[in-house]
Design an enzyme around this catalytic site. Structure first.
Site, PDB file in Angstrom:
ATOM      1  N   LYS A  64       0.890  -1.125  -0.066  1.00 56.49           N
ATOM      2  CA  LYS A  64       0.055   0.034   0.035  1.00 56.49           C
ATOM      3  C   LYS A  64       0.863   1.547  -0.013  1.00 56.49           C
ATOM      4  O   LYS A  64       1.812   1.386   0.913  1.00 56.49           O
ATOM      5  CB  LYS A  64      -0.969  -0.004   1.300  1.00 56.49           C
ATOM      6  CG  LYS A  64      -1.843   1.303   1.349  1.00 56.49           C
ATOM      7  CD  LYS A  64      -2.862   1.237   2.764  1.00 56.49           C
ATOM      8  CE  LYS A  64      -3.432   2.560   2.739  1.00 56.49           C
ATOM      9  NZ  LYS A  64      -4.544   2.290   3.788  1.00 56.49           N
ATOM     10  N   LYS A  74      -2.142  -1.494  -3.680  1.00 60.72           N
ATOM     11  CA  LYS A  74      -2.940  -0.387  -3.797  1.00 60.72           C
ATOM     12  C   LYS A  74      -2.438   1.078  -3.882  1.00 60.72           C
ATOM     13  O   LYS A  74      -1.047   0.951  -3.089  1.00 60.72           O
ATOM     14  CB  LYS A  74      -3.561  -0.215  -2.477  1.00 60.72           C
ATOM     15  CG  LYS A  74      -4.819   0.952  -2.120  1.00 60.72           C
ATOM     16  CD  LYS A  74      -5.171   0.682  -0.790  1.00 60.72           C
ATOM     17  CE  LYS A  74      -6.326   2.275  -0.597  1.00 60.72           C
ATOM     18  NZ  LYS A  74      -6.494   2.103   0.845  1.00 60.72           N
TER      19      LYS A  74
HETATM   20  C1  PBG Z   1      -7.494   3.291   5.596  1.00 62.74           C
HETATM   21  C2  PBG Z   1      -7.755   3.160   4.226  1.00 62.74           C
HETATM   22  C3  PBG Z   1      -7.395   4.294   3.182  1.00 62.74           C
HETATM   23  C4  PBG Z   1      -8.339   3.791   1.991  1.00 62.74           C
HETATM   24  C5  PBG Z   1      -8.512   2.258   2.179  1.00 62.74           C
HETATM   25  N1  PBG Z   1      -8.487   2.279   3.713  1.00 62.74           N
HETATM   26  C6  PBG Z   1      -7.086   5.835   3.183  1.00 62.74           C
HETATM   27  C7  PBG Z   1      -5.503   5.961   3.614  1.00 62.74           C
HETATM   28  O1  PBG Z   1      -4.745   4.988   3.821  1.00 62.74           O
HETATM   29  O2  PBG Z   1      -5.292   7.161   3.674  1.00 62.74           O
HETATM   30  C8  PBG Z   1      -8.284   4.306   0.689  1.00 62.74           C
HETATM   31  C9  PBG Z   1      -8.994   4.178  -0.237  1.00 62.74           C
HETATM   32  C10 PBG Z   1      -9.483   4.846  -1.448  1.00 62.74           C
HETATM   33  O3  PBG Z   1      -8.890   5.882  -1.725  1.00 62.74           O
HETATM   34  O4  PBG Z   1     -10.248   4.552  -2.167  1.00 62.74           O
HETATM   35  N2  PBG Z   1      -6.235   3.277   5.814  1.00 62.74           N
END
Ligand code: PBG
Length: 324
Positions: A195, A248
């Site tokens: 991520k 992601k």
């Molecule tokens: C929580 C999380 C996030 C997303 C999914 N789980 C936000 C982040 O890490 O700031 C992002 C999902 C999206 O942008 O569609 N940590």
């Protein structure tokens, strides 16, 4: 064999032959639909930067899930918006939390719909970070305990799968252990394994009300410049017990999806994140692109790169088109 003997256009001459030689397929089976659940009754508040997506109270969420299920989409992933945020994000792991209640309500009505939960602290903490803060720093090991409690309370409420998105080191192992000790050895973990610290999460932070109140997430999420590190992250999560590994965001990271798919034999998920969705919607609204066509091209490209499943805000719309 070269031109004029060989003519690649022969296999593109009609839709029928194009169907026969198509290498990548897209089906509602591939989709996981992200949903935002909030306290209250009859709430259905559109997220302005993500048209067609809502913060919903449980009553409306369940109705929406019925539609999702009816479209042949196998799974949803839930994000909760708590009533109160605090330093330690207590509502995240409270058995009376919003997500815990939502899981029960959905499973009660739709036992076959797979309910996945996002396991993270950022929606629940007053500072908006994904872990415990001490001296202005996100504490890794202290956070693991809370994440494990959160995952366990989701499983107890009936979640079919948990998906840690925090990027703390060791969280998959900590969650696996807590689940196993609690008798949930059959609950799979979908790890947000690679991520990245991405600008594409902007609209989500409006949707989940989870913008960090100071600093950013670069001390725990990955640097967009790195790809070998992504393989290391995925490998660690697999070692710790992940059942599905996720990359992601998706679109700017198709190379990562492809490498992960080649190197590992677990199912690969990709998150087509909020900013990727909003860009398509905004450009379509301006009449600059054909929104439906671009949506299908985007989803197909993520599958082509190697994703077995796609978390996407387009899920319902795309499933409707695929049904035609
Ligand atoms: C929580 C999380 C996030 C997303 C999914 N789980 C936000 C982040 O890490 O700031 C992002 C999902 C999206 O942008 O569609 N940590």
């Amino acid at each position: 064999m070269y031109f004029p003997q060989y003519r690649p256009r022969r296999l593109r001459a009609s839709e029928t032959i194009r169907r026969m030689v198509r290498e990548t397929t897209l089906s509602p089976d591939n989709f996981i639909y992200p949903m935002f659940v909030t306290h209250g009754k009859s709430v259905r508040k559109e997220i302005s930067s993500m048209p067609g997506n809502y913060q919903q109270s449980i009553d409306n969420l369940v109705k929406d899930c019925e539609e999702v299920h009816g479209l042949g989409i196998p799974a949803v992933i839930l994000f909760g918006i708590p009533e109160h945020k605090d330093e330690l994000g207590t509502e995240a792991y409270s058995d009376e939390g919003i997500v815990q209640h939502a899981i029960k309500a959905i499973k009660n009505k739709l036992p076959d719909l797979m309910v996945i939960t996002d396991v993270c602290m950022c929606e629940y903490t007053s500072h908006g970070h994904c872990g415990v803060i001490r001296n202005g720093q996100v504490q890794n090991d202290a956070t693991l305990e809370l994440l494990a409690k959160e995952a366990l309370s989701h499983a107890k409420a009936g979640a079919d799968m948990v998906a840690p998105s925090d990027m703390m080191d060791g969280r998959v192992g900590a969650i696996r252990e807590a689940l196993d000790d609690g008798g949930f050895e059959n609950t799979p973990i979908m790890a947000y394994a690679a991520k990245y610290a991405s600008g594409f999460y902007g609209p989500f932070r409006e949707a989940a009300e989870s913008t960090p109140q100071f600093g950013d997430r670069r001390s725990y999420q990955m640097d967009p410049s790195n790809s070998r590190e992504a393989l290391r992250e995925v490998e660690l999560d697999i070692e710790e017990g992940a059942d599905i590994v996720m990359v992601k965001p998706a679109l700017s990271y198709l190379d990562i999806i492809s490498r992960v798919k080649q190197e590992f034999d677990l199912p690969v998920a990709a998150y087509n994140v909020s900013g990727e969705y909003s860009m398509v919607k905004a450009a379509a609204k301006l009449g600059w692109i054909d929104g439906e066509r671009v949506m299908m091209e985007v989803l197909t490209s993520i599958r082509r790169a190697g994703a077995d499943m796609i978390l996407t805000y387009h899920a319902k719309e795309a499933a409707k088109l695929l049904d035609k």
